[in-house]
Design a protein around this motif. Structure first.
Motif, short mmCIF file in Angstrom:
data_model
loop_
_atom_site.label_atom_id
_atom_site.label_comp_id
_atom_site.label_asym_id
_atom_site.label_seq_id
_atom_site.Cartn_x
_atom_site.Cartn_y
_atom_site.Cartn_z
N GLN A 94 3.60 14.15 24.72
CA GLN A 94 4.61 14.01 25.53
C GLN A 94 5.68 14.12 23.87
O GLN A 94 7.28 13.94 24.18
N GLY A 95 5.37 13.51 23.24
CA GLY A 95 5.71 13.99 21.41
C GLY A 95 6.12 12.22 21.41
O GLY A 95 7.39 12.10 20.96
N ARG A 96 5.71 11.39 21.57
CA ARG A 96 6.04 9.98 22.07
C ARG A 96 6.22 9.53 20.14
O ARG A 96 6.79 8.49 20.19
N PHE A 97 5.66 10.43 19.57
CA PHE A 97 6.22 9.76 17.49
C PHE A 97 7.18 10.62 17.34
O PHE A 97 7.98 10.42 16.25
N LYS A 98 7.93 11.30 18.02
CA LYS A 98 8.59 12.59 17.08
C LYS A 98 10.22 11.95 16.81
O LYS A 98 10.74 12.33 16.03
N SER A 99 10.31 10.87 17.89
CA SER A 99 11.70 10.24 17.18
C SER A 99 11.74 9.65 15.54
O SER A 99 12.71 9.40 14.75
N ASP A 100 10.31 9.43 15.14
CA ASP A 100 10.00 8.75 13.46
C ASP A 100 9.97 9.85 12.56
O ASP A 100 10.64 9.28 11.94
N PHE A 101 10.18 11.25 13.48
CA PHE A 101 9.89 12.07 12.26
C PHE A 101 11.52 12.76 12.53
O PHE A 101 11.15 13.90 11.89
N ASP A 102 12.16 12.32 12.29
CA ASP A 102 13.81 12.40 13.10
C ASP A 102 14.20 13.85 11.63
O ASP A 102 14.76 14.43 11.37
N HIS A 103 13.75 13.14 10.10
CA HIS A 103 14.16 13.41 8.77
C HIS A 103 13.65 14.37 8.25
O HIS A 103 13.81 15.02 7.41
N THR A 104 12.52 15.12 9.20
CA THR A 104 11.48 15.93 8.85
C THR A 104 11.33 17.55 9.94
O THR A 104 12.78 16.99 10.71
N ARG A 105 11.04 18.50 9.90
CA ARG A 105 10.90 19.15 10.45
C ARG A 105 10.03 19.32 11.76
O ARG A 105 7.88 19.33 10.89
N TYR A 106 9.50 19.15 12.17
CA TYR A 106 8.71 18.66 13.58
C TYR A 106 8.35 19.71 13.78
O TYR A 106 8.92 19.78 14.74
#
Length: 251
Positions: A58-70
């Protein structure tokens, strides 16, 4: 500055949400170790880097990588109750739809047990990583069967090292997720699940027993076991491992 945990593990949470986070960190160590590992990976990856989340769910860690192109990728079959709509691609991890040497870094958390061909998955992630790129991976050594029937393997530190080496990756770190006492704590906290499964008759009548067991086995004993874990120096009986592996600059 360390990020505040914003992840939601709806099925993993065992304590009520009103319990303070400092207390949860000492009880639900299996969850918070992975929270911290994701934040550690994000802190090491520079801004605008291209990051692959292999088995993103579900993309549970997506917010940790807001500074990247995830880029989140998953086969979207593990849990029918999950929302896979935020994925960037639906794909088998053994055949990723990306060119060689595309990604600056990759994340793969609690995924490897769910793939029938783990060596192919690690090799495929290695293929799409740029030289010098890092893979941040977690995998269980001891866990109950879950996401059935898509649950195939458990891993020792030596097994993970072997997979990395065969894929041409250099294992920088294979870190145990606690030792015997944290693992025992995790097992004890599941006691109400086994004694009073969902759907059983008379759940209202058993509430006092469940509350008592919850206090003892989900709060008091786990807090004691948290502080006993440093006594286990071997850490051979563990939930699993947190790994960092690097694709060599020159082959």
């Amino acid at each position: 500055m360390k990020q505040k945990h914003s992840h939601v593990f709806k099925r993993g949470e065992r304590l009520p949400r009103f319990i303070p986070q400092w207390f949860k960190r000492r009880i639900e160590t299996d969850l918070y170790l992975i929270y911290d590992f994701s934040e550690e990976a994000a802190a090491k990856i520079p801004a605008h880097a291209l990051v692959l989340d292999a088995g993103a769910g579900q993309g549970r860690f997506k917010s940790d990588f807001d500074h990247t192109r995830y880029v989140g990728v998953d086969l979207a079959v593990g849990d029918m109750a999950w929302d896979y709509s935020s994925l960037d691609a639906i794909s088998n991890l053994t055949d990723l739809p990306f060119k060689d040497n595309s990604f600056d870094a990759a994340l793969c958390t609690q995924v490897l047990e769910h793939v029938p061909e783990p060596q192919q998955v690690i090799s495929e992630i290695a293929r799409v990583l740029k030289p010098g790129g890092q893979l941040f991976l977690s995998a269980p050594q001891s866990w109950c069967q879950h996401q059935k029937p898509y649950d195939f393997f458990r891993y020792t530190s030596f097994g993970l090292s072997h997979l990395f080496t065969k894929a041409g990756l250099q294992a920088e770190e294979i870190r145990p997720m606690g030792g015997y006492f944290w693992f025992l704590s995790f097992q004890l906290q599941n006691i109400n699940f086994w004694l009073f499964p969902k759907g059983m008759n008379g759940r209202v009548l058993t509430w006092p027993i469940r509350a008592f067991f919850g206090l003892i086995f989900q709060m008091i004993l786990p807090l004691m076991l948290y502080y006993l874990d440093p006594l286990d120096h071997a850490k051979d009986e563990t939930f699993g491992y947190l790994c960092i592996a690097t694709k060599p600059e020159h082959v």
